[in-house]
Design an enzyme around this catalytic site. Structure first.
Site, PDB file in Angstrom:
ATOM      1  N   CYS A   1      -0.787  -1.454  -8.099  1.00 41.14           N
ATOM      2  CA  CYS A   1      -0.799  -2.474  -7.050  1.00 41.14           C
ATOM      3  C   CYS A   1      -0.510  -3.831  -7.689  1.00 41.14           C
ATOM      4  O   CYS A   1       0.207  -4.667  -7.128  1.00 41.14           O
ATOM      5  CB  CYS A   1      -2.151  -2.525  -6.346  1.00 41.14           C
ATOM      6  SG  CYS A   1      -2.811  -0.928  -5.851  1.00 41.14           S
TER       7      CYS A   1
ATOM      8  N   HIS B   1       1.365  -7.266  -6.659  1.00 38.12           N
ATOM      9  CA  HIS B   1       0.379  -8.124  -5.999  1.00 38.12           C
ATOM     10  C   HIS B   1      -0.593  -8.754  -6.967  1.00 38.12           C
ATOM     11  O   HIS B   1      -1.690  -9.152  -6.563  1.00 38.12           O
ATOM     12  CB  HIS B   1      -0.395  -7.301  -4.950  1.00 38.12           C
ATOM     13  CG  HIS B   1       0.435  -6.930  -3.763  1.00 38.12           C
ATOM     14  ND1 HIS B   1       0.872  -7.849  -2.831  1.00 38.12           N
ATOM     15  CD2 HIS B   1       0.917  -5.728  -3.351  1.00 38.12           C
ATOM     16  CE1 HIS B   1       1.583  -7.226  -1.902  1.00 38.12           C
ATOM     17  NE2 HIS B   1       1.630  -5.950  -2.182  1.00 38.12           N
TER      18      HIS B   1
ATOM     19  N   ARG C   1      -0.502   1.121   6.089  1.00 40.18           N
ATOM     20  CA  ARG C   1       0.034   0.115   5.168  1.00 40.18           C
ATOM     21  C   ARG C   1      -0.188   0.555   3.716  1.00 40.18           C
ATOM     22  O   ARG C   1       0.721   0.487   2.898  1.00 40.18           O
ATOM     23  CB  ARG C   1      -0.656  -1.235   5.436  1.00 40.18           C
ATOM     24  CG  ARG C   1      -0.241  -2.394   4.530  1.00 40.18           C
ATOM     25  CD  ARG C   1       1.209  -2.724   4.564  1.00 40.18           C
ATOM     26  NE  ARG C   1       1.949  -1.965   3.564  1.00 40.18           N
ATOM     27  CZ  ARG C   1       3.234  -2.037   3.324  1.00 40.18           C
ATOM     28  NH1 ARG C   1       3.977  -2.843   4.045  1.00 40.18           N
ATOM     29  NH2 ARG C   1       3.811  -1.303   2.402  1.00 40.18           N
TER      30      ARG C   1
ATOM     31  N   CYS D   1       2.497   1.727   0.778  1.00 41.36           N
ATOM     32  CA  CYS D   1       2.510   1.084  -0.541  1.00 41.36           C
ATOM     33  C   CYS D   1       2.605   2.157  -1.614  1.00 41.36           C
ATOM     34  O   CYS D   1       3.440   2.087  -2.517  1.00 41.36           O
ATOM     35  CB  CYS D   1       1.215   0.302  -0.793  1.00 41.36           C
ATOM     36  SG  CYS D   1       1.167  -1.326  -0.059  1.00 41.36           S
TER      37      CYS D   1
END
Lengths: 279, 205, 102
Positions: free
Chosen positions: A188, A192, A236, A240
């Site tokens: 992630c 991010h 969502r 991802c």
């Protein structure tokens, strides 16, 4: 003489958004200058479509489902406890994920709705988990999620870390956030984990900071104009992981709750903007 | 013979100790991960089994220590050692194909088929040809790459290595290892090389 | 019977601002499915809005109007006006919803 002024929003699937910007005659500056004016145009577009969020249609369907007796027990969800007491939905989503004594675990909104649908209505957990996104029981889930998160719009994000399992979920989520895997070595954090980053022209919130986490966690679930669909946080996160080239995250799993916990706690103090409206 | 068996048993015993030394948090984490995913399409559970590079780069605290800096150099050497130079000795392919490969972000997800042709997804992270305004900024701009750096043998090898395995130079680079994981074919990487280094490429105008 | 619409209408200085969200897939007939087959066209063809029994708005929608259309228009009216919004689609399906101007 009847006065008629028409303002019809053409929410067409804007896949080549930049194509539309070019058509409207955006001048090509040097790369940073252009990127800024592109960002401004996109911000203007977002303001234009902010009215008339189709999430409201899902919210209406969810309000009905909440009261409708269903499942083998032919019961409604009106006694469902999302953390603020049975049937209390106002502000509930702003305090999730949280620890629940009856299940002795930390749960996020979708995980908790699964609990309610199974214990109150007798609906099979596995059937909810296995249903394809946006169909059947997951379609019901979309509506219920829209209904519940709308009741937290403009509320302060207030996720507790008092219970040891809540602290633990946060730490597990943090470790999962930084976990690299798959043939592209993505975690992630790859996308991010820092400020000012974007993929193509899509800005990426830094989910490790309060501001970024508020922007990300606070604006999903959302209606996605480009696919004409309401996306829950479960969908969502699923997408991802798909784009990270990971295997399929199991719906309602502790993994997804932990990752949600990490984002939600980081976002604490911010404001819920759900349901959002996305490109 | 008996001594050999005793020695190997002791050796295996020693190997199992690190597992026992794992914290209870580690155990909880492994359990959460293994129970959190299922195989789907071409994405199997082997994808969450980490290699040494991924393991190292998943620990942001370690990376910033002296111990981490030393380990990073080890990781870089490890990755460098696995890079294969083009088998036909050709470094520069066709830049027109290269542009298409850079534009495509397809492949390797669980909705893709085994015979889906992978793209490089390069524009997701890089500015390349200035004409393409939809580019990301996770990586540096590659505009005028060849014009600025020239076509020396060293530059060809360096660029080839970067595309194949960027972690040979930067242990925790965000860039996927396109050669290492066979995400792109040799020919596709030669075409990307052309996009960056061919003097005729639009990138070098 | 189609899915329920959401209608908001507020009057200010003699002008009513009407906002309508319609739930409809609005297939243009030009999209292809995963196997490459054309998805048949299916979209709202006409919309009509009455206020106090008189038509204040009508439209012919075509294949360019996208999914879950949002419609916003103004007309000269008053608080308490009874609005009826109706649509018909290319399969002959209908939907009608009411609202009162606030």
């Amino acid at each position: 003489m009847r006065q008629l002024s028409l303002n019809l929003m053409m929410l067409k699937k804007l896949k080549p958004l930049f194509g539309i910007l070019l058509a409207s005659g955006v001048v090509l500056f040097a790369s940073t200058g252009f990127a800024q004016s592109t960002a401004d145009e996109i911000a203007k577009y977002r303001q234009m479509i902010a009215d008339g969020n189709p999430s409201e249609l899902y919210e209406d369907a969810g309000a009905e489902l909440w009261k409708k007796p269903a499942g083998p027990k032919n019961a409604s969800l009106e006694k469902c406890n999302l953390g603020l007491g049975p049937g209390v939905i106002k502000g509930a989503a702003a305090q999730l994920p949280r620890y629940f004594a009856d299940t002795n675990k930390v749960q996020d909104l979708e995980s908790r709705l699964i609990t309610c649908m199974s214990t109150l209505q007798g609906i099979s957990v596995q059937e909810i988990v296995d249903a394809p996104f946006q169909k059947g029981l997951k379609k019901d889930m979309d509506a219920l999620v829209a209904y519940v998160v709308t009741a937290s719009k403009d509320q302060k994000i207030k996720v507790s870390m008092r219970h040891p399992k809540e602290k633990e979920a946060y730490e597990l989520g943090k470790r999962a956030f930084y976990y690299e895997g798959g043939p592209m070595d993505f975690s992630c954090a790859t996308c991010h984990g820092s400020n000012g980053k974007r993929i193509r022209l899509q800005d990426l919130p830094n989910l490790t900071t309060q501001a970024g986490a508020e922007a990300g966690w606070g604006s999903w679930p959302a209606y996605r104009v480009s696919s004409g669909q309401f996306w829950t946080m479960g969908l969502r996160l699923n997408d991802c992981y798909r784009q990270q080239r990971f295997p399929f995250p199991i719906y309602g799993s502790d993994l997804l709750t932990a990752v949600s916990m990490f984002m939600a706690v980081n976002a604490n103090g911010g404001t819920m903007q759900t349901p959002g409206l996305k490109r | 013979m008996k001594i050999k068996l005793l020695l190997s048993a002791a050796f295996l015993g020693a190997l199992s100790f690190p597992a026992l030394a794992q914290s209870s948090f580690d155990v909880k984490f492994q359990k959460m991960m293994s129970e959190g995913f299922k195989a789907e399409g071409i994405a199997g559970l082997d994808r969450i089994k980490q290699d040494e590079t991924q393991k190292f780069c998943s620990d942001p605290k370690l990376i910033n220590t002296k111990q981490g800096a030393a380990k990073a150099i080890e990781i870089q050497k490890l990755n460098m050692a696995t890079i294969v130079q083009p088998t036909d000795g050709k470094y520069i392919g066709d830049w027109k194909n290269g542009e298409a490969i850079a534009q495509s972000g397809r492949g390797s997800t669980w909705t893709d088929k085994p015979d889906t042709v992978n793209g490089g997804g390069c524009y997701n992270c890089h500015e390349i040809d200035k004409k393409e305004i939809s580019y990301g900024n996770l990586g540096p701009s590659l505009w005028n790459y060849g014009k600025n750096r020239g076509n020396s043998k060293e530059m060809l090898v360096y660029t080839w290595n970067r595309i194949n395995n960027s972690k040979a130079y930067n242990a925790c680079s965000n860039m996927p290892r396109f050669g290492h994981f066979k995400l792109l074919t040799q020919e596709q990487m030669q075409d990307l090389m052309a996009l960056l280094l061919d003097p005729q490429s639009p990138v070098n105008q | 019977m189609g899915d329920p619409m959401r209608i908001r209408a507020a009057e200010s200085n003699g002008v009513v601002d009407v906002k309508i969200l319609m739930k409809h897939d609005m297939e243009s007939g030009q999209r292809k499915d995963a196997s490459g087959k054309l998805i048949p066209a299916w979209f709202i063809s006409t919309v009509s809005v009455n206020a106090q029994g008189k038509e204040v708005f009508s439209a012919d929608f075509g294949s360019a109007i996208s999914k879950d259309p949002f419609l916003n228009f103004k007309y000269k009216g008053s608080k308490g006006d009874k609005l009826v919004v109706s649509w018909v689609d290319t399969k002959g399906d209908k939907r009608s919803d009411e609202a009162t101007v606030s």
